[in-house]
Design an enzyme around this catalytic site. Structure first.
Site, short mmCIF file in Angstrom:
data_model
loop_
_atom_site.label_atom_id
_atom_site.label_comp_id
_atom_site.label_asym_id
_atom_site.label_seq_id
_atom_site.Cartn_x
_atom_site.Cartn_y
_atom_site.Cartn_z
N VAL A 191 0.82 -1.20 0.00
CA VAL A 191 0.00 0.00 0.00
C VAL A 191 0.87 1.26 0.00
CG1 VAL A 191 -0.32 0.44 2.48
CG2 VAL A 191 -2.27 0.64 0.94
N GLU A 240 4.87 4.05 -4.06
CA GLU A 240 4.55 5.44 -4.39
C GLU A 240 4.61 5.73 -5.89
OE1 GLU A 240 7.27 7.71 -1.98
OE2 GLU A 240 6.30 7.11 -0.11
N GLY A 267 5.53 4.26 -9.12
CA GLY A 267 5.04 3.72 -10.38
C GLY A 267 5.37 2.26 -10.60
N PHE A 283 12.03 6.85 -14.51
CA PHE A 283 12.54 6.26 -13.27
C PHE A 283 14.00 5.90 -13.49
CE2 PHE A 283 10.44 4.61 -9.35
CZ PHE A 283 9.34 5.44 -9.36
N GLN A 312 18.83 -3.60 -1.30
CA GLN A 312 18.87 -2.29 -1.96
C GLN A 312 18.78 -1.12 -0.97
OE1 GLN A 312 15.60 -0.80 -4.82
NE2 GLN A 312 17.47 -1.02 -6.01
N HIS A 348 17.88 2.71 -1.06
CA HIS A 348 17.26 3.74 -1.89
C HIS A 348 17.96 5.07 -1.61
CE1 HIS A 348 14.23 6.38 -3.58
NE2 HIS A 348 13.56 5.34 -4.05
N LEU A 358 10.21 6.92 2.83
CA LEU A 358 10.66 7.01 1.44
C LEU A 358 10.22 8.32 0.79
CD1 LEU A 358 12.01 5.41 -0.92
CD2 LEU A 358 9.69 5.02 -1.71
N GLU A 407 11.44 7.98 -5.84
CA GLU A 407 12.30 8.27 -7.00
C GLU A 407 11.55 9.12 -8.04
OE1 GLU A 407 14.82 5.02 -7.94
OE2 GLU A 407 14.39 5.19 -10.07
N ARG A 428 19.80 3.01 -8.57
CA ARG A 428 19.85 3.33 -7.14
C ARG A 428 21.18 2.99 -6.48
NH1 ARG A 428 13.71 1.29 -5.67
NH2 ARG A 428 12.72 3.04 -6.73
N HIS A 441 15.88 -0.54 1.68
CA HIS A 441 14.60 -0.38 0.99
C HIS A 441 14.04 -1.66 0.40
CE1 HIS A 441 11.49 1.54 -1.36
NE2 HIS A 441 12.01 1.10 -2.49
N GLU A 484 8.12 -9.82 -3.34
CA GLU A 484 9.42 -9.50 -2.74
C GLU A 484 9.98 -10.67 -1.93
OE1 GLU A 484 9.62 -5.57 -1.02
OE2 GLU A 484 11.61 -5.98 -0.19
N ARG A 523 17.83 -3.81 -8.14
CA ARG A 523 16.53 -3.66 -8.80
C ARG A 523 16.38 -2.25 -9.37
NH1 ARG A 523 11.35 -1.55 -7.18
NH2 ARG A 523 11.96 -1.18 -5.01
N SER A 577 10.41 0.80 -9.86
CA SER A 577 9.15 0.52 -10.56
C SER A 577 9.08 -0.89 -11.17
CB SER A 577 8.80 1.59 -11.61
OG SER A 577 9.65 1.52 -12.73
N ASN A 578 10.15 -1.69 -11.02
CA ASN A 578 10.12 -3.07 -11.48
C ASN A 578 9.59 -4.03 -10.41
OD1 ASN A 578 10.90 -2.92 -14.13
ND2 ASN A 578 12.98 -3.68 -13.83
C1 FAD Z 1 7.70 3.11 0.79
C2 FAD Z 1 7.85 2.19 -0.38
C3 FAD Z 1 7.57 2.63 -1.66
C4 FAD Z 1 7.71 1.79 -2.76
N1 FAD Z 1 7.40 2.25 -4.00
C5 FAD Z 1 7.50 1.40 -5.07
C6 FAD Z 1 7.14 1.86 -6.38
O1 FAD Z 1 6.74 2.99 -6.59
N2 FAD Z 1 7.28 0.98 -7.40
C7 FAD Z 1 7.73 -0.30 -7.22
O2 FAD Z 1 7.79 -1.07 -8.19
N3 FAD Z 1 8.05 -0.75 -5.97
C8 FAD Z 1 7.94 0.07 -4.90
N4 FAD Z 1 8.26 -0.39 -3.65
C9 FAD Z 1 8.53 -1.81 -3.46
C10 FAD Z 1 7.20 -2.59 -3.51
O3 FAD Z 1 6.17 -1.80 -2.98
C11 FAD Z 1 7.24 -3.90 -2.74
O4 FAD Z 1 8.40 -4.62 -3.09
C12 FAD Z 1 6.01 -4.74 -3.05
O5 FAD Z 1 4.83 -4.00 -2.89
C13 FAD Z 1 5.97 -5.97 -2.14
O6 FAD Z 1 4.73 -6.62 -2.32
P1 FAD Z 1 4.50 -8.09 -1.80
O7 FAD Z 1 3.14 -8.50 -2.24
O8 FAD Z 1 5.64 -8.96 -2.19
O9 FAD Z 1 4.59 -7.97 -0.20
P2 FAD Z 1 3.80 -7.04 0.84
O10 FAD Z 1 2.98 -6.00 0.23
O11 FAD Z 1 4.84 -6.62 1.84
O12 FAD Z 1 2.80 -8.06 1.53
C14 FAD Z 1 3.24 -9.07 2.41
C15 FAD Z 1 2.03 -9.75 3.02
O13 FAD Z 1 2.48 -10.87 3.80
C16 FAD Z 1 1.86 -10.84 5.07
N5 FAD Z 1 2.71 -11.51 6.05
C17 FAD Z 1 4.05 -11.33 6.26
N6 FAD Z 1 4.46 -12.13 7.28
C18 FAD Z 1 3.37 -12.83 7.71
C19 FAD Z 1 3.15 -13.81 8.72
N7 FAD Z 1 4.13 -14.27 9.51
N8 FAD Z 1 1.90 -14.32 8.85
C20 FAD Z 1 0.88 -13.89 8.06
N9 FAD Z 1 1.02 -12.95 7.09
C21 FAD Z 1 2.26 -12.44 6.92
C22 FAD Z 1 1.67 -9.35 5.35
O14 FAD Z 1 0.70 -9.17 6.34
C23 FAD Z 1 1.23 -8.87 3.96
O15 FAD Z 1 -0.14 -9.13 3.79
C24 FAD Z 1 8.16 0.47 -2.55
C25 FAD Z 1 8.46 0.01 -1.27
C26 FAD Z 1 8.33 0.87 -0.19
C27 FAD Z 1 8.70 0.39 1.18
#
Ligand code: FAD
Length: 572
Positions: free
Chosen positions: A49, A52, A54, A121, A235, A237, A247, A250, A281, A350, A374, A385, A388-389
């Site tokens: 969530v 930010e 893209g 980016f 990484q 940032h 954050l 970028e 980065r 980051h 991730e 990385r 935005s990838n």
């Molecule tokens: C501030 C910020 C800005 C970013 N902006 C960008 C951007 O503009 N563009 C871009 O490409 N990337 C961006 N990134 C990176 C990107 O947002 C993340 O890498 C990506 O959203 C990760 O998604 P995910 O689904 O892998 O994990 P997450 O969104 O972290 O979700 C993990 C899920 O696992 C659950 N979970 C974890 N451990 C447990 C447990 N023990 N038991 C039960 N549930 C658990 C959590 O509750 C959550 O629901 C940004 C990162 C940050 C921190």
């Protein structure tokens, strides 16, 4: 026996990767499989969530972008450690994901002519980040969540904390969870699992991540016998807000922001003359640290010296339209308006490039287990990385693993048996072991010291001596962790117990990260060694694998898949 729940497919994590997987599995199975989505916080509170700036996709072939260019940027950005077949699948899948989200109702920012807008980016040679202002992750997650609600075959387990992944005979059997609202210990049996549990950013003190991002899925997969890959690549940032680490996207530089030292110079001109502030980065973070170390930074609190990110020349209208969240954050947290003043920033932990080893389809070595987002290391980002990838990766491998696992599940008629001994052993580990602890050590001191050790020794620049010190400190902290005390013995919302489990996970991940970093005697991408300042393709063009053993990680290596581009010197 604990409460036993059964679902065909379990999705561990409800971020972008988990929700995209749930939708695809529902679609492929036409609603005929029973899915559990498990999250330790609430739906819509996954860290995705916070994304930010893209999401990268090749949308404008008529205007000079191409699949080859996106792939080349990604491979070069990765310092040639990305698997090139993976990169190829990624770039070809992304445009349809952008359109899919569009059809599901996401409010992508538009150009004047009504077409989907894109912004520049770092490390990309074309402005290819699709955006929803500077709240892209929020709108993506909301759109996926709304879409998932249209299917009625997914049960949402909010505030259920996964404590272990049960594997027998190299086959997935189920998850153990604590229902945080009651403290109840439960077994969720399943035929297949997708681990989409996010990264491990809170290994560090100065990080963009919230306290909930503790690498649980990676640590549990490792203990269940699935190797972790390339964990030494973390990484930094270039623009973490000082002193909080929030954050500053970028996209600020994508919109034209400058990085300035204390002499008012755009110092990136000398480090990356062709890309300047839009270099990758790893390069910008190193350049900032050099500026700071050589006395051209600004004095910050608690050693957090910084450089300036200057947006003032963009003007109020542009900042308010394209970067409203950034302005709000600066005003709220630093009492500073970026329309009038530069923003104090420095490199901040980051993103985890490494993660759970998978093949190109997201499948792990354990039958019935996939990983995406991730938490996974499908080897898209290699050693660094591109911005935005990552949200893009979540969409692609959410879709791929959702489809693969749904097809697998439909072929399996019965739930594999789970051994009662394994469940009982996990119950005892937590409720008779951890929860009953009354030792002299303070859990939160251990967590603080771990983070300070990682900040100090495993940062933007590393040395063999520093890494060895870090490994020794981590081993001492692991010993002290055995003697912690859990003050809260209650059942409901026992966050003290949850933190203890999370710190145990972080300690394992720290050990793996540093063990891999000590051995990698070269500088590649985000792993910059002062004692081995150059890339060494002859000896180190390979992925690190960390396999579990009770004594600590055993390291192994595997080759990088190179299909098109041989490594060359990386200049920007
Ligand atoms: C501030 C910020 C800005 C970013 N902006 C960008 C951007 O503009 N563009 C871009 O490409 N990337 C961006 N990134 C990176 C990107 O947002 C993340 O890498 C990506 O959203 C990760 O998604 P995910 O689904 O892998 O994990 P997450 O969104 O972290 O979700 C993990 C899920 O696992 C659950 N979970 C974890 N451990 C447990 C447990 N023990 N038991 C039960 N549930 C658990 C959590 O509750 C959550 O629901 C940004 C990162 C940050 C921190």
């Amino acid at each position: 026996m604990p409460d036993v729940l059964s679902h065909d497919l379990i999705i561990f994590g409800a971020g972008l990767a988990g929700l995209r997987a749930a939708i695809e599995a529902s679609r492929v199975a036409q609603g005929k499989i029973d899915i559990a989505v498990v999250t330790k916080n609430q739906m819509m509170r996954a860290h995705s969530v916070a994304a930010e700036g893209g999401t990268a996709a090749m949308m404008r072939p008529e205007d000079g972008d191409s699949f080859e260019l996106h792939a080349w940027d990604t491979v070069k950005g990765s310092d040639f450690l990305a698997d090139q077949d993976v990169v190829d699948l990624f770039v070809h899948t992304m445009p349809s994901e952008i359109l899919q989200l569009d059809h599901w109702g996401i409010p992508w920012t538009r150009r004047e002519d009504g077409r989907i807008a894109q912004r520049p980016f770092g490390g990309h040679s074309y402005p290819r980040a699709v955006l929803a202002a500077d709240k892209t992750g929020f709108f993506e997650l909301q759109t996926l969540y709304d879409t998932l609600l249209k299917y009625n075959n997914a049960t949402h387990y909010n505030e259920h904390f996964v404590t272990s992944i049960l594997v027998e005979n190299n086959e997935f059997r189920g998850l153990t969870v604590i229902d945080m609202t009651t403290g109840q210990f439960k077994l969720i049996r399943g035929k297949a699992l997708i681990i989409a549990s996010g990264g491990g950013g809170t290994l560090y003190g100065f990080t963009t991540y919230s306290q909930t991002v503790t690498g649980d899925g990676m640590a549990l997969a490792y203990r269940a016998g699935i190797p972790l890959e390339d964990m030494e690549f973390l990484q930094f940032h270039p623009t973490g807000l000082v002193p909080s680490g929030i954050l500053i996207t970028e996209a600020c530089r994508g919109e034209g922001g400058y990085l300035l030292n204390n002499k008012g110079e755009r110092f990136m001109i000398k480090y990356a003359p062709s890309k300047i502030e839009l270099a990758p980065r790893d390069m910008i973070s190193r350049s900032e640290m050099i500026e700071i170390e050589e006395g051209r930074g600004f004095k910050g609190p608690r050693g957090l010296d910084y450089i300036h990110l200057d947006l003032r020349h963009l003007g109020a209208d542009r900042i308010n339209e394209a970067l409203p969240l950034i302005r709000e954050v600066c005003i709220e947290f630093n009492d500073l308006d970026p329309i009038k003043e530069p923003i104090p920033c420095r490199p901040v932990a980051h993103y985890s490039m490494g993660g759970i080893e998978t093949d190109i389809t997201g499948a792990t070595r354990v039958k019935g287990v996939w990983a995406a987002g991730e938490a996974a290391c499908v080897s898209l980002h290699g050693a660094n990385r591109l911005g935005s990838n990552s949200t893009a990766e979540c969409l692609v491998w959410g879709k791929v693993t959702g489809g693969e696992s749904a097809r697998y599940v439909r072929e399996i008629s019965h739930f594999p048996a789970v051994s009662e001994n394994a469940i009982e052993a996990e119950r005892k580990r937590i409720f008779e072991g951890l929860l009953s602890k009354r030792g002299p050590e303070n859990l939160y001191d251990i967590r603080r010291e771990l983070r300070s050790c990682m900040d100090t020794h495993v940062g933007v620049f590393r040395t063999g001596d520093g890494l060895c010190k870090a490994l020794q400190t981590i081993k001492e902290l692991q010993k002290r962790y055995e003697n912690i005390s859990i003050a809260d013995k209650g059942a409901r919302y026992n966050t003290n117990l949850i933190h203890a489990i999370e710190v145990g996970n972080l300690l394992d991940l720290a050990e793996i990260t540093v063990a891999g970093a000590v051995k990698r005697a070269e500088s590649r991408g985000a792993h910059a060694r002062r004692d081995f300042a150059t890339r060494d393709d002859e000896n180190w063009l390979k992925h690190t694998l960390a396999l579990y053993s009770p004594e600590g990680p055993k390291l192994d290596y595997k080759p990088v898949t190179i299909t098109t581009w041989k490594p060359v010197e990386r200049k920007y």
